[in-house]
Design an enzyme around this catalytic site. Structure first.
Site, PDB file in Angstrom:
ATOM      1  N   ASP A 270       0.827  -1.213   0.000  1.00 57.93           N
ATOM      2  CA  ASP A 270       0.000   0.000   0.000  1.00 57.93           C
ATOM      3  C   ASP A 270       0.858   1.258   0.000  1.00 57.93           C
ATOM      4  O   ASP A 270       0.524   2.248  -0.642  1.00 57.93           O
ATOM      5  CB  ASP A 270      -0.918   0.025   1.226  1.00 57.93           C
ATOM      6  CG  ASP A 270      -2.000  -1.035   1.119  1.00 57.93           C
ATOM      7  OD1 ASP A 270      -2.230  -1.525  -0.002  1.00 57.93           O
ATOM      8  OD2 ASP A 270      -2.596  -1.378   2.161  1.00 57.93           O
TER       9      ASP A 270
ATOM     10  N   GLU B   7      -5.829 -29.880 -20.749  1.00 59.22           N
ATOM     11  CA  GLU B   7      -6.021 -28.649 -19.977  1.00 59.22           C
ATOM     12  C   GLU B   7      -7.435 -28.612 -19.435  1.00 59.22           C
ATOM     13  O   GLU B   7      -8.360 -29.073 -20.102  1.00 59.22           O
ATOM     14  CB  GLU B   7      -5.828 -27.425 -20.894  1.00 59.22           C
ATOM     15  CG  GLU B   7      -4.510 -27.416 -21.616  1.00 59.22           C
ATOM     16  CD  GLU B   7      -4.352 -26.241 -22.582  1.00 59.22           C
ATOM     17  OE1 GLU B   7      -5.273 -25.396 -22.661  1.00 59.22           O
ATOM     18  OE2 GLU B   7      -3.314 -26.183 -23.244  1.00 59.22           O
TER      19      GLU B   7
ATOM     20  N   LYS C 283     -10.977 -27.162 -18.977  1.00 58.51           N
ATOM     21  CA  LYS C 283     -11.741 -26.201 -19.781  1.00 58.51           C
ATOM     22  C   LYS C 283     -12.442 -25.269 -18.797  1.00 58.51           C
ATOM     23  O   LYS C 283     -13.418 -25.648 -18.144  1.00 58.51           O
ATOM     24  CB  LYS C 283     -12.765 -26.929 -20.660  1.00 58.51           C
ATOM     25  CG  LYS C 283     -13.470 -26.001 -21.621  1.00 58.51           C
ATOM     26  CD  LYS C 283     -14.292 -26.809 -22.617  1.00 58.51           C
ATOM     27  CE  LYS C 283     -14.967 -25.935 -23.642  1.00 58.51           C
ATOM     28  NZ  LYS C 283     -15.929 -25.005 -23.078  1.00 58.51           N
TER      29      LYS C 283
ATOM     30  N   ASP D 101     -14.695 -22.487 -17.333  1.00 56.32           N
ATOM     31  CA  ASP D 101     -15.987 -21.964 -17.781  1.00 56.32           C
ATOM     32  C   ASP D 101     -16.074 -20.461 -17.536  1.00 56.32           C
ATOM     33  O   ASP D 101     -16.578 -19.994 -16.527  1.00 56.32           O
ATOM     34  CB  ASP D 101     -17.117 -22.697 -17.049  1.00 56.32           C
ATOM     35  CG  ASP D 101     -18.404 -22.652 -17.849  1.00 56.32           C
ATOM     36  OD1 ASP D 101     -18.360 -22.175 -19.007  1.00 56.32           O
ATOM     37  OD2 ASP D 101     -19.437 -23.085 -17.327  1.00 56.32           O
TER      38      ASP D 101
ATOM     39  N   TYR E  57      -4.184 -19.623 -22.223  1.00 54.47           N
ATOM     40  CA  TYR E  57      -4.046 -20.985 -22.737  1.00 54.47           C
ATOM     41  C   TYR E  57      -3.494 -21.089 -24.162  1.00 54.47           C
ATOM     42  O   TYR E  57      -3.329 -22.194 -24.662  1.00 54.47           O
ATOM     43  CB  TYR E  57      -5.343 -21.782 -22.598  1.00 54.47           C
ATOM     44  CG  TYR E  57      -6.580 -21.144 -23.229  1.00 54.47           C
ATOM     45  CD1 TYR E  57      -6.658 -20.926 -24.592  1.00 54.47           C
ATOM     46  CD2 TYR E  57      -7.667 -20.809 -22.437  1.00 54.47           C
ATOM     47  CE1 TYR E  57      -7.783 -20.363 -25.153  1.00 54.47           C
ATOM     48  CE2 TYR E  57      -8.808 -20.245 -22.988  1.00 54.47           C
ATOM     49  CZ  TYR E  57      -8.851 -20.023 -24.343  1.00 54.47           C
ATOM     50  OH  TYR E  57      -9.960 -19.457 -24.887  1.00 54.47           O
TER      51      TYR E  57
ATOM     52  N   LYS F  18     -16.604 -32.635 -22.603  1.00 51.24           N
ATOM     53  CA  LYS F  18     -17.518 -31.913 -21.701  1.00 51.24           C
ATOM     54  C   LYS F  18     -17.884 -32.797 -20.507  1.00 51.24           C
ATOM     55  O   LYS F  18     -18.281 -33.946 -20.682  1.00 51.24           O
ATOM     56  CB  LYS F  18     -18.799 -31.530 -22.449  1.00 51.24           C
ATOM     57  CG  LYS F  18     -18.557 -30.578 -23.611  1.00 51.24           C
ATOM     58  CD  LYS F  18     -18.267 -29.180 -23.142  1.00 51.24           C
ATOM     59  CE  LYS F  18     -19.546 -28.487 -22.806  1.00 51.24           C
ATOM     60  NZ  LYS F  18     -19.712 -27.179 -23.366  1.00 51.24           N
TER      61      LYS F  18
ATOM     62  N   CYS G 183     -42.099 -11.469   9.825  1.00 54.13           N
ATOM     63  CA  CYS G 183     -40.770 -12.090   9.945  1.00 54.13           C
ATOM     64  C   CYS G 183     -40.908 -13.524  10.455  1.00 54.13           C
ATOM     65  O   CYS G 183     -41.598 -13.755  11.449  1.00 54.13           O
ATOM     66  CB  CYS G 183     -39.919 -11.270  10.905  1.00 54.13           C
ATOM     67  SG  CYS G 183     -38.363 -12.063  11.314  1.00 54.13           S
TER      68      CYS G 183
ATOM     69  N   CYS H  64     -39.201 -13.246  14.333  1.00 57.12           N
ATOM     70  CA  CYS H  64     -39.767 -12.435  15.429  1.00 57.12           C
ATOM     71  C   CYS H  64     -41.238 -12.088  15.181  1.00 57.12           C
ATOM     72  O   CYS H  64     -41.873 -11.461  16.020  1.00 57.12           O
ATOM     73  CB  CYS H  64     -38.945 -11.168  15.622  1.00 57.12           C
ATOM     74  SG  CYS H  64     -39.133  -9.999  14.269  1.00 57.12           S
TER      75      CYS H  64
ATOM     76  N   CYS I  30     -37.137  -7.252   7.566  1.00 53.10           N
ATOM     77  CA  CYS I  30     -37.642  -7.171   8.931  1.00 53.10           C
ATOM     78  C   CYS I  30     -36.913  -6.008   9.589  1.00 53.10           C
ATOM     79  O   CYS I  30     -35.690  -6.033   9.722  1.00 53.10           O
ATOM     80  CB  CYS I  30     -37.346  -8.477   9.680  1.00 53.10           C
ATOM     81  SG  CYS I  30     -37.609  -8.310  11.449  1.00 53.10           S
TER      82      CYS I  30
ATOM     83  N   CYS J 190     -34.805  -8.084  16.485  1.00 49.86           N
ATOM     84  CA  CYS J 190     -35.107  -9.412  15.935  1.00 49.86           C
ATOM     85  C   CYS J 190     -33.952 -10.375  16.241  1.00 49.86           C
ATOM     86  O   CYS J 190     -32.818 -10.146  15.829  1.00 49.86           O
ATOM     87  CB  CYS J 190     -35.335  -9.293  14.428  1.00 49.86           C
ATOM     88  SG  CYS J 190     -35.451 -10.881  13.585  1.00 49.86           S
TER      89      CYS J 190
END
Ligand code: IVH
Length: 676
Positions: free
Chosen positions: A34, A114, A116, A118, A230, A318, A412, A415, A430, A435
């Protein structure tokens, strides 16, 4: 000179980003990182004409676009033919065999396997080492220019090679890869969407696509997308003979390459590998929908060529879809930490890919109504990896003709107080601050790892403490006594003492952890750090207006309004007061001199105004600088403190309006003196 310093800082920061996000092996602390980034920001602010596109400060997003420019891919981005079982793969190899050049046999082949991933395919163009373009696949010929968005992705190098002691860069390079959202981030994003009453994403792929195709790249920057490279689209200035070498080359340049990729000559091994992956896919931190098998030799790839839209030299195996049907027994509701009520389905137990599923999310009442899901329906359930199982849809043909549509609750479930809807928000809330269900969730969140990290206070104990009436809010944790704990079931002395010790030591945690623990909507740990660094104390934060907060980098109107609203509520103000009395850190302490040899005012920016009791302006300036601080003339959002004396004018009001802490001469001396 300054030019060199900037280049050096950028290279260094980008390298640390690489160590952290690509290698998962950082070599400096977050605080040190930082500091470097802050140093770069300040230098760039002084030399705005010297900001370059590969600067890590440019990873936060640029001005929103009207639309995406179209991009024609120099080499089309093809798709892959699919295989659904071992037979399909065997047929593919037979087809390859028939096309092999004379003298070559199947035993000469090498295969690369490799995962695959998604997500969605991108092409990243580098010219003379600099990332100049990122484009989506589109229809394979023409995609969209998403460069500003791609720049925000932390493991995509803005300049290659990332590591100074690495090889030279190629003159031109197009890298192809998959942009995806890790599963943990996907779950987090969907929770946030739910908290905001926004639509949830059906799967990590949709979330990645939705996040990358944002006209406002600041939104993309807030989504922790990731890349796996890839392939090389083209390279000018390097020779690679095989897919394995291509990946190795990309890895050396600093691109993230999937660690599970394997090269083998043995076709039997190919299938073994795929089956092992298929079984272990739930353990992966990303969603893989299959495996890609490629012929390793690039010359051979070219000889085999493309048929239709897919290369002959590769095939995608797949994995079976992870869906199942079961009976939905009951629709129930959960109450969240902020009082939001969400529906979920209780299911007849069903096995999906080796895991027994008994519950699935229904996301929200709007989605539930749209899909018209009813108790008693036979429903399609989907799960993937660690993704929370979800109800996809009811199978209407199997619906009992007597079934009735679902009606959301009006009170709710915990409660029993009436539920409220805010504006046109879809969420039911709620609003009972007492609660118990909400309180349990709030405590769970307060003690969780990203917040106060109190060991030994899990979900069950939080619930037990609330039910026993020992906690009315999170601050009550700090008044718990040994006697109270020993009175609870399952608490022997050792357990009680351990919990009390964990609570006690949590008082040392920094301000941002406390801020995270408050559970303000949309203020997770990342946002809490930003706010803590900027405001430096809870007082300043409490005083901050919506506009003040919006001046903080990455804080938009929605987060700002959620913070202001939270602090405006009396029970929350009371909570802060109790936390203060308990002795928690509600401000950022000035840096410790002993710590890494830093001066007490290092990295702090001061503005001086008015007449000081003992010092002249020059003397005050010298004192600050001597202790590592900086003095500037104008109050801005970057100012950390206003040193104010008598007859302070417009600077004082500006600092007040920005929520900047105002200190006097004595206070400054004390702060510096106290830390020597
Ligand atoms: S190679 C000609 N390798 O799958 C080869 N694709 O259906 C083109 N994908 O559009 C792609 N992981 O989005 C390749 N390891 C991998 C992949 C991969 C995911 C995606 C990619 C492509 C789609 C093809």
């Amino acid at each position: 000179m300054i030019d060199e310093q900037l280049t050096q800082l950028r290279q260094e920061i980008n390298y640390h980003l690489y160590r952290y996000h690509t290698l998962d092996d950082p070599i400096i602390s977050d605080a040190a990182y930082d500091q470097l980034l802050q140093q770069l920001r300040e230098l760039e602010a002084q030399h705005p004409d010297m900001v370059t596109p590969d600067s890590p400060t440019q990873r936060v997003g640029a001005e929103p676009l009207e639309s995406f420019e179209k991009v024609t891919h120099p080499h089309p981005m093809t798709s892959l033919a699919n295989a659904f079982d071992d037979e399909d793969v065997k047929h593919w190899v037979e087809r390859v065999e028939r096309q092999l050049p004379a003298g070559m046999a199947i035993s000469d082949l090498e295969f690369v396997i490799e995962p695959k991933i998604d997500g969605l395919a991108v092409a990243l163009t580098y010219e003379n080492g600099l990332l100049v373009r990122g484009a989506t696949r589109g229809n394979g010929e023409v995609g969209e220019n998403v460069t500003a968005n791609v720049r925000t992705i932390k493991n995509i190098p803005l300049r290659i090679p990332v590591s100074a002691d690495s090889l030279d860069f190629p003159k031109g390079l197009e890298v192809r890869g998959e942009i995806y959202l890790p599963i943990a981030e996907f779950n987090r994003l969907n929770q946030q969407q739910l908290d905001k009453g926004d639509k949830v994403f059906a799967n990590p792929r949709n979330a990645a696509a939705g996040s990358l195709r944002q006209l406002d790249s600041k939104t993309t920057a807030a989504r922790p997308l990731s890349l796996f490279a890839y392939a090389i689209g083209y390279v000018d200035g390097a020779e690679v003979a095989t897919q394995g070498e291509a990946l190795q080359y990309l890895r050396q340049l600093g691109f993230p390459i999937n660690p599970d990729i394997t090269v083998t000559k043995d076709f039997g091994e190919v299938l073994n590998f795929i089956h092992r992956w298929m079984e272990g896919r739930d353990q992966l931190p990303y969603d893989a929908d299959g495996a890609v098998i490629k012929i390793n030799d690039i010359k051979l790839q070219q000889q085999l060529g493309i048929v239709g839209n897919s290369p002959r030299w590769a095939i995608a195996y797949k994995f079976p879809a992870r869906e199942a049907t079961t009976k939905l027994l009951e629709i129930k509701c959960n109450v969240g930490r902020t009082g939001q009520v969400t529906p979920y389905a209780v299911l007849e137990a069903v096995n999906i890919g080796g895991v027994t599923v008994r519950q699935a999310t229904l996301h929200n009442f709007e989605d539930l109504a749209k899909k018209d899901i009813r108790a008693g329906d036979t429903v399609v359930i989907k799960r993937a990896g660690d993704v929370i199982p979800q109800v996809v849809k009811p199978i209407l043909d199997l619906r009992d003709p007597d079934s009735l549509p679902y009606h959301p609750p009006t009170v709710c479930p915990d409660c029993h107080e009436p539920l409220t809807r805010f504006g046109d928000d879809v969420a039911l809330v709620c609003i009972n601050t007492a609660c118990p269900a909400q309180l349990v969730r709030q405590i769970e969140y307060f003690v969780s790892r990203p917040a106060m990290n109190i060991d030994g206070c899990g979900v069950k104990i939080s619930e037990q403490l609330v039910k026993a009436g020992l906690l009315k809010d999170a601050a009550d944790l700090y008044t718990l006594t040994r006697k109270q704990l020993l009175g609870l079931e399952g608490f022997a002395e050792k357990k009680a003492d351990k919990l009390l010790a964990a609570i006690e030591s949590s008082k040392q945690h920094p301000f941002d952890k406390v801020l995270t623990g408050l559970g303000i909507r949309e203020v997770g740990s990342a946002v809490a750090i930003l706010i803590a660094q900027r405001t430096r104390s809870i007082e300043a934060l409490q005083k901050a207006t919506q506009t003040d907060l919006e001046t903080i980098e990455n804080i938009g109107p929605s987060i700002a309004s959620s913070i202001v609203k939270w602090f405006s509520q009396p029970p929350n103000q009371a909570l802060i007061e109790k936390l203060r009395r308990a002795g928690l850190n509600l401000e950022i302490a000035l840096p410790d001199v002993k710590n890494e040899g830093a001066l007490p005012l290092a990295n702090l920016i001061f503005v001086i105004t008015g007449t000081l009791p003992n010092w002249s302006r020059e003397e005050a300036k010298a004192f600050i600088e001597q202790h590592g601080g900086k003095v500037t003339d104008t109050v801005s959002k970057k100012t950390n403190y206003l040193l104010a004396g008598e007859k302070a004018g417009s600077k004082l009001s500006k600092a007040e309006s920005l929520g900047i802490p105002i200190i006097g001469e004595t206070e400054l001396k004390e702060q510096v003196g106290g830390r020597k």
